[in-house]
Design an enzyme around this catalytic site. Sequence first.
Site, short mmCIF file in Angstrom:
data_model
loop_
_atom_site.label_atom_id
_atom_site.label_comp_id
_atom_site.label_asym_id
_atom_site.label_seq_id
_atom_site.Cartn_x
_atom_site.Cartn_y
_atom_site.Cartn_z
CB THR A 1 -1.00 -0.04 1.19
OG1 THR A 1 -1.95 1.01 1.04
CG2 THR A 1 -0.31 0.12 2.54
CG ASN A 2 -0.44 4.74 -1.26
OD1 ASN A 2 -1.07 5.50 -0.54
ND2 ASN A 2 -0.98 4.15 -2.33
NE ARG A 3 4.27 8.83 4.48
CZ ARG A 3 4.85 10.02 4.38
NH1 ARG A 3 5.81 10.21 3.50
NH2 ARG A 3 4.48 11.01 5.16
#
Length: 397
Positions: free
Chosen positions: A206-208
């Site tokens: 995933t990402n931030r």
Amino acid sequence: MLHRVKVLVGVSGGIAAYKVVDLVSKLVRERAEVKVIMTKNACEFITPLTFSSLSKNPVYLNDFSKDGIIPHLALARWADIFVIAPATANIIGKCANGIGDDLLSTTFLAYNGPTIFVPSMNSKMYERSTTQKNLSILKSMGCTILEPDIGRLASGEVGIGRYPDNEVILNEIMRIVVYKSLLFGKRILVTAGPTREFIDPVRFITNRSSGKMGYEMAKAAYMMGGDVKLITGVTQLPISLKGIERRHVATAKEMLNAVREEIEGIDMLIMAAAVADYRPKEIKSQKIKKDEEQLILTLERTEDILKELKERKRDTQTFIGFAAETEEHIENARKKVVEKGLDYIVLNDVSKEDIGFESDENEVLLLDRRGEIIAHIPRKQKVQVAKEILEIVLERG
Ligand code: PMT
């Protein structure tokens, strides 16, 4: 957001009167000027001192002043917005039928600005035909009526009549006095948050993205009167979004399918989601065991949602994308606005810790479809950035 807005709060005698303390405190935190009128019965539930301490203004209790000022006329002239909370069946009945026998009801008679009623009472009293008729009269007079919540009531029964969350009341105040109805009658689709691309049943890439920027875009569009749908990746946001229909997705593919299903008939698409560009080529059906020293994952490209929609976009539709960049910001944003067929792109620098991902603030450049920079919105709360982006886009038509 409510700097210098004059909010007159009328408290009538219901058990929820104590909850208005938190509303007044929230209004003061938003820098509104607050004055409070209390009915005689409201003073049985809570003391005027609580409200005067919080609002830093005297609390108004009766219509008889010794210094030549006529309180109900002075307060009616002063207020930008009048919030009657909790509104009992009694005050609703008086306001709907032109009765003025105390300061709260005479002030309502003398006031002709925006008014919000927050009915809060036992469900039998709320559902009573006379109360419903009185609420319809107030609606036809242009007042906003906030639907009470359903839940456990003071009597111990469960039903409709609970005082709603103060965030909901605050949002309604802001919708009326801060946001102009620029998107009234328009259908807006917003995406927000990260996507998750699964490796096995327990792990994903995933990402931030926290979803904050996208949620604030949805909220701003709703506050401007838009009919808003939000497609969201998994987030931990407590943001109150009553009035906005939400669809939850996890992966880029699910987000693409949801956007495809919802895009028909929309006037504006706002793609604030941080969609994964790659996903594991193979998703293992069982949890991968840690038998090997190294694990090599092969990734494949996900579908580019905006590129997929480019051909189907109609001239009447406005598409706004976001560019999350760490280097060569403007060049990259210019490339994306053209390649993805966007009308506008919002460029944010995600290499900075205090803006962009996760933070409550952002600083952005807004570029048009030719890649020209049309606005710089300096660092401020994401809620304000969202409002300004929409105002600029709508101003340009
Ligand atoms: O969620 P927050 O913590 O508040 O952070 C906000 C934010 C930084 C995530 C947000 O402001 C932002 O920049 N969102 C876009 C992030 C992103 O995916 O940027 P991008 O440059 O990779 O993509 C450009 C545009 O194409 C975006 O509108 C994106 O939604 C879209 N896209 C990207 C990949 C993909 N497969 N399909 C897409 O449609």
